[in-house]
Design a protein around this motif. Structure first.
Motif, mmCIF file in Angstrom:
data_model
loop_
_atom_site.group_PDB
_atom_site.id
_atom_site.type_symbol
_atom_site.label_atom_id
_atom_site.label_comp_id
_atom_site.label_asym_id
_atom_site.label_seq_id
_atom_site.Cartn_x
_atom_site.Cartn_y
_atom_site.Cartn_z
ATOM 1 N N GLN A 20 0.778 -1.264 -0.082
ATOM 2 C CA GLN A 20 0.051 -0.005 0.065
ATOM 3 C C GLN A 20 0.856 1.211 0.016
ATOM 4 O O GLN A 20 0.552 2.086 -0.692
ATOM 5 N N GLY A 21 1.970 1.129 0.653
ATOM 6 C CA GLY A 21 2.785 2.487 0.577
ATOM 7 C C GLY A 21 3.449 2.652 -0.555
ATOM 8 O O GLY A 21 3.667 3.499 -1.057
ATOM 9 N N GLU A 48 1.892 1.729 -3.423
ATOM 10 C CA GLU A 48 0.744 2.354 -4.322
ATOM 11 C C GLU A 48 0.497 3.574 -4.079
ATOM 12 O O GLU A 48 -0.116 4.251 -4.794
ATOM 13 N N ASN A 49 0.960 4.279 -2.943
ATOM 14 C CA ASN A 49 0.769 5.760 -3.022
ATOM 15 C C ASN A 49 1.610 6.538 -4.052
ATOM 16 O O ASN A 49 1.512 7.731 -4.101
ATOM 17 N N GLN A 50 2.433 5.867 -4.507
ATOM 18 C CA GLN A 50 3.508 6.479 -5.599
ATOM 19 C C GLN A 50 2.942 6.167 -7.084
ATOM 20 O O GLN A 50 2.954 5.011 -7.488
ATOM 21 N N PRO A 51 2.672 7.294 -7.693
ATOM 22 C CA PRO A 51 2.441 7.005 -8.964
ATOM 23 C C PRO A 51 3.253 6.004 -9.903
ATOM 24 O O PRO A 51 2.867 5.682 -10.771
ATOM 25 N N THR A 52 4.532 6.587 -9.644
ATOM 26 C CA THR A 52 5.844 5.954 -10.445
ATOM 27 C C THR A 52 5.630 4.477 -10.170
ATOM 28 O O THR A 52 5.897 3.662 -11.222
#
Lengths: 426, 436
Positions: free
Chosen positions: B129-130, B132-136
Motif C-alpha cells: 500500500q505504501g 501504491e501511494n507512488q504514481p511511479t
C-alpha cells in the motif's frame, strides 16, 4: 578500536585568513576523494513570503558562472565521472562532491567558481524554478512529505523551522533572478564556511589547494547568518489531518519539541531515542507496532537535534484503518519510557550499538567527511571520536527516564496525519 | 580486487575477497530464487519468505537477529528481487562470526511460526500500500506487466494484492523447503579477514547443511514483441509521468555491454552504490533533450543486469503544464537520432570513464562489494564482475550502433503514460486543528 578513529593527531584543521575552515583527513586504498561542507546562507534569512529563495539560490549556483555555463560545468564534471551539488537547509547551504583523487583540482576549481562567481542566468533560474514547482506539485500528493510538512507547521507556527525550505508554489512562483542576486550578495560569505576533504591526498596539499581556491575570496558586504531561532513551547495538543486523494496508505507523525545538539541532555535523549525507535528493527516502536501488531511496514523515531531546538518525532506508515492504533502504540511506548526504568541489558544493548557501529560509519570517505563536518558544526572537538564511547556509556536508565519525562509528554504532543480522506473523526 | 571462489561438498558457492582498508567485514548469502520463480496465485511469496527469515530460527528466536547484530555495532538487511533473495550483515571485523552463525542457522532452521506468518501478512500488505501511494510505482507495474505477457518478470516482486491476501503458511513453508539449500546459494564475504580461516569457518558451519531440491527451471521465455504496447493511467495528482521500456538481452549476453554504453549515453551512468542513487547525469542526451528543453523535470534510465532478458527502462516526470505525449515526442526524436547517426568516439570514451568512476566510488564500501560479488554470480558468474570494465572498454562505436538498431525499435517497446488529474491535498473530514 578507537585508536584507528580520526583524532586531533590525524585530523588537520586550518583556518584561512578570510574565515574558511578546512578539515582534512587522509585515507588510503580508494582512488576517490570526497568533499563536503557548508556556509551560512540557509533559509533562515529569507522572508516567509519568499520561502524557497535560499534553496533556489543554492541550486542555481551550478547553473552558470562568469567563466562557465551550466553545460560547461556539467561537461567538466561528468566527463571525468565527478559530481558536485549544493542544497539549502534552514541554517546553512550544504555542498558535496566527489571525484577520482587526481581530479581534486578540478572539483575545487568548480566549487570556487560556483561559490564566488555565480551569474544566475535568467533562463537557467526559470528552468530550475519550473523543476522545483513540479516537485512541489508532487509533494502535495505524497503522504510522507505532506505529513512532515504539516508536522513542522504545527510545531513551529510563525517560526523559521515551520516553513518549508523548498517553499510553496505561491512563494516560489514569484522568485526571479534579481531576488537570487540580492540573496547571494547579502548572505554568501567565506566567513565560517566549512570544507572537509577526505581521501588519498596529503593534508598539507589539501589545505594549500583549498587556500588557492577559496583563500582570496572576500565578501565584506555579505552577512553570514549565525543566529539561532528561539525555542518553542507546546502547551496543548495540536493535531491536523490532511486528506490526500486516491492513496491507500496514511503517514502518521507524533512528535514534540526537544533540544539542540549542544544541550547537556543531548546524549541522554539520543540514547532514549535509540531505545524508542532505532535499535534493531527500529526499537520498541518496531517491536510493538510492526512485530507484535503487524500494523506497519515502517515505524521509527528520530531526534533531530540541530543548532536550534529540533523535534523528537515518531513516524509510521499504516493502513488508514489503523491510524488510531498506531498513534496509541507510539504514545504507549512514550509512556513506558517515562513510567519504567529501561532494563540494564536493554540500555547496554543500545550503548553497544551506538559505540560499536562507529567503524561502519567511518568506513567510507563520505562517512568520515560527514562526521568531520558535524564535529565542526556543533563544536564537538577534534577528540570527539575518542570521547564518544565514554559519553554514550555514561548515560544511565534514570537519565533516560528523566529526558523522557521532560520531552515525551503523552498528553501534549503534535500529531500530523496525511492519507486518504477519513470517514469519521474520533 | 582479488576474488577466491570455492564450492563446498554440499554445493554452496563461496566467494571471498580480503580488503583491509577499514576494520569492517560484510557477509552475504544469496539464494537463486526470486519473483522470477513465482506463478500466479503465489506472487510475492519469495519476498514474504525473506521476511520470515527475520522471524526466528532455532538458535536465533524472533527479534534476536536484529538485536544481536545491533548490539555488536552492525547493520543487516534482506532484499528480494526478480532473480534472487539475499541477506547480509556488515559488522566490525572481529564480530563477523555472528553473521555466519545467523545465516547458517536460518538456511536450515527457520521457524515459520504460523502466528508470525499471519502478522507478517499485514506488514507486507502495508508495504504494498505504501508503494501504491507512488504514481511511479503504479505506472511501472503496468508497463512491466504489459511488456511481459508470458515470462514471470510480468509481476512486481512485492506480489499482487489478491495473492498477498491468500498465500498460506503451507505455501511459504514449501517455498523455504525448496529453495533455501546450500546447493542453491552463494556466500560472499568481503573485508578485513584472513581468507583461509574464513573458508574454514564457513565450511564448519555450512558444510553439514543438507541440500534441497532447488528451483524448477523456468520454461516460459518471453516471445518476441510484435508491436508497440501502450498503457494509459490516470490518477490523483497534478503531475504526469512517462515510462518507456525496451526489451533488452540478459546480463550474460555479449550485447549487454554495448547496451550498457548506449544507456549511459542516453540516460547517464548508473550509481553502483547500494544505498545512494545515481549521479545527476546532466550531460546525457535525454537530460539535454527533455530537461534542458523544459519538457520534463527529471529523466532517468535503468538497465539492470538480469538472468533472463529484461528491460531498459526510461522514466521522466513531465513538467507542470506539459503532457507525457509531449515528452514522448522529444524522446522519440532522440531515439531516432541514435538510430540514424553513430555516437561519437568521445561519447563512448566518456561513458566508459563515468562507469569506471562509479566502480571506484563503490569499492570504498565492503557492503557494496559483497553486493556486487553475489549479484554477478546470480545473474551470470563471478567472471562477469571481474571482466566488466574490460568488456566495457572493448565496446566499439559500431557495436553501439548495432544494438541501438536491434533493441530500440518501436515494436520492441511498451510506453506508459500517467496523467495526473489534479485534486490537491486539503483538510481531512475531521477538520483542521481538531483537538481531542
Amino acid at each position: 578500536m578507537t585508536g584507528s578513529f580520526p583524532s586531533p593527531e590525524s585530523i588537520t584543521r586550518a583556518v584561512l585568513p578570510n574565515g574558511v575552515i578546512v578539515l582534512t583527513y587522509e585515507t588510503h586504498g580508494s582512488p576517490s576523494v570526497v568533499m563536503s561542507g557548508h556556509l551560512w546562507a540557509g533559509s533562515l534569512s529569507e522572508p516567509p513570503a519568499q520561502a524557497g529563495l535560499a534553496n533556489l539560490t543554492a541550486g542555481s549556483l551550478t547553473h552558470g558562472t562568469e567563466t562557465r555555463t551550466f553545460g560547461q560545468i556539467n561537461e567538466a564534471l561528468e566527463s571525468v565521472g565527478a559530481q558536485l551539488g549544493f542544497g539549502s537547509a534552514t541554517h546553512t547551504v550544504g555542498f558535496g562532491g566527489k571525484a577520482l583523487a587526481e581530479d581534486l583540482d578540478l572539483l575545487l576549481d568548480i566549487l570556487a567558481d560556483c561559490l564566488r562567481k555565480p551569474t544566475f542566468p535568467d533562463r537557467e533560474v526559470a528552468k530550475l524554478r519550473g523543476q522545483i514547482l513540479t516537485d512541489l506539485e508532487r509533494r502535495a500528493h505524497d503522504t510522507r512529505r505532506m505529513a512532515r510538512l504539516t508536522f513542522n507547521e504545527l510545531l513551529y507556527p510563525d517560526h523559521p523551522y515551520g516553513y518549508s525550505v523548498n517553499g510553496y508554489p505561491e512563494t516560489v512562483q514569484g522568485l526571479d533572478r534579481q531576488d537570487l542576486v540580492r540573496y547571494y550578495a547579502d548572505h554568501y560569505s567565506p566567513q565560517g564556511l566549512v570544507i572537509s576533504v577526505v581521501g588519498a591526498v596529503p593534508a598539507q596539499t589539501v589545505v594549500d589547494k583549498v587556500a588557492a581556491a577559496l583563500g582570496d575570496w572576500e565578501a565584506p558586504a555579505a552577512q553570514p547568518n549565525r543566529s539561532i531561532p528561539p525555542a518553542v513551547e507546546l502547551d496543548a495538543q495540536r493535531r491536523r489531518i490532511v486528506a490526500v486523494e486516491g492513496k491507500t496508505q496514511a503517514d502518521v507523525i507524533v512528535g514534540w519539541p526537544a533540544l539542540a545538539r549542544n544541550d547537556p541532555d543531548f546524549m541522554k535523549a539520543y540514547l532514549a531515542n535509540t531505545v524508542l525507535g532505532v535499535f534493531g528493527m527500529m526499537g520498541r516502536l518496531g517491536d510493538n507496532i510492526r512485530e507484535e501488531q503487524g500494523l506497519a511496514y515502517y515505524v521509527y523515531s528520530r531526534l533531530e537535534a540541530g543548532l536550534g531546538v529540533g523535534p523528537w518525532l515518531a513516524v509510521a506508515g499504516v493502513n488508514p484503518a489503523n491510524v488510531e492504533r498506531a498513534i496509541d502504540g507510539i504514545l504507549h511506548e512514550a509512556r513506558r519510557l517515562r513510567d519504567e526504568l529501561v532494563p540494564g541489558e536493554e540500555l547496554a544493548d543500545s550503548q553497544a550499538y551506538l559505540t560499536g557501529s562507529m567503524p561502519l560509519r567511518l568506513e567510507t570517505n563520505e562517512g568520515i567527511s560527514a562526521t568531520l563536518v558535524e564535529i565542526e558544526r556543533h563544536g564537538l572537538g577534534l577528540d570527539y571520536l575518542q570521547r564518544y564511547e565514554g559519553l554514550v556509556r555514561s548515560v544511565t536508565a534514570q537519565d533516560i527516564r528523566e529526558v523522557s519525562l521532560a520531552y515525551l509528554d503523552p498528553e501534549v504532543y503534535v500529531l500530523a496525519v496525511a492519507g486518504p480522506p477519513v470517514q469519521e473523526s474520533r | 580486487m582479488a576474488i577466491e571462489k570455492h564450492i563446498l561438498d554440499n554445493g554452496l558457492t563461496v566467494l571471498l575477497s580480503e580488503s583491509h582498508r577499514a576494520p569492517v567485514t560484510t557477509f552475504w548469502i544469496w539464494y537463486r530464487v526470486g519473483s522470477r520463480n513465482e506463478v500466479p496465485g503465489i506472487t510475492g511469496i519469495a519476498h514474504w519468505a525473506e521476511h520470515m527469515l527475520f522471524k526466528g530460527s532455532q538458535a536465533f528466536p524472533k527479534g534476536q537477529i536484529d538485536k544481536q547484530i545491533a548490539r555488536n555495532g552492525g547493520v543487516m538487511n534482506g532484499f528480494t528481487w526478480m532473480d534472487f533473495t539475499t541477506f547480509f550483515e556488515t559488522l566490525p571485523a572481529d564480530r563477523i562470526d555472528l553473521a555466519l552463525r545467523i545465516e547458517s542457522d536460518r538456511m536450515a532452521n527457520a521457524l515459520f511460526d504460523p502466528e508470525e506468518v499471519a502478522l507478517e501478512r499485514t506488514v507486507i500488505i502495508s508495504e504494498r500500500q505504501g508503494a501504491e501511494n507512488q504514481p511511479t510505482f503504479l505506472l511501472g507495474e503496468e508497463v512491466v506487466a504489459a511488456a511481459f505477457r508470458v515470462h514471470p518478470y510480468h509481476h512486481e516482486t512485492i506480489g499482487d494484492m489478491c495473492d498477498l491476501e491468500t498465500i498460506s503458511h503451507e505455501q511459504l513453508w514449501r517455498h523455504y523447503g525448496s529453495y533455501y539449500g546450500p546447493n542453491n546459494a552463494i556466500a560472499a564475504a568481503v573485508g578485513d579477514f584472513d581468507a583461509p580461516r574464513m573458508l574454514e569457518r564457513i565450511d564448519a558451519l555450512f558444510g553439514p547443511l543438507m541440500t534441497r531440491p532447488g528451483p524448477q527451471p523456468i520454461h516460459r521465455p518471453e516471445p518476441p514483441q510484435r508491436g508497440e504496447r501502450r498503457v494509459n493511467l490516470a490518477g490523483p495528482g497534478s503531475t504526469s509521468y512517462l515510462q518507456v521500456a525496451y526489451h533488452v538481452p540478459a546480463a550474460s549476453d555479449p550485447d549487454f555491454f554495448p547496451m550498457a554504453v548506449l544507456s549511459t549515453i542516453l540516460t547517464g551512468a548508473s550509481g553502483m552504490n547500494l544505498f545512494s542513487g545515481s549521479p545527476p547525469n546532466r550531460t546525457s542526451r535525454l537530460y539535454k533533450a527533455l530537461v534542458e528543453t523544459e519538457l520534463a523535470a527529471s529523466v532517468s534510465g535503468g538497465l539492470p543486469p538480469t538472468l533472463d532478458p529484461y528491460l531498459y527502462r526510461i522514466a521522466a516526470t513531465a513538467r507542470s503544464g506539459k503532457t507525457p505525449g509531449q515528452v514522448e515526442e522529444a524522446l522519440d526524436t532522440e531515439i531516432e537520432r541514435v538510430l540514424k547517426e553513430p555516437i561519437s568516439a568521445e561519447e563512448l570514451e566518456t561513458a566508459i570513464k563515468q562507469t569506471k568512476a562509479q566502480f571506484a566510488y563503490s569499492s570504498e564500501s565492503v557492503t557494496n562489494q559483497g553486493y556486487w560479488l553475489g549479484y554477478s554470480s546470480v545473474v551470470a558468474d563471478i567472471g562477469w564482475f571481474e571482466t566488466f570494465l574490460s568488456n566495457l572498454e572493448a565496446v566499439t562505436v559500431d557495436e553501439v550502433q548495432r544494438v541501438a538498431s536491434a533493441y530500440l525499435e518501436p515494436r520492441n517497446r511498451t510506453v506508459g503514460h500517467y496523467l495526473g488529474q489534479a485534486g490537491a491535498a486539503g483538510p481531512g473530514l475531521s477538520g483542521e486543528e481538531a483537538t481531542v
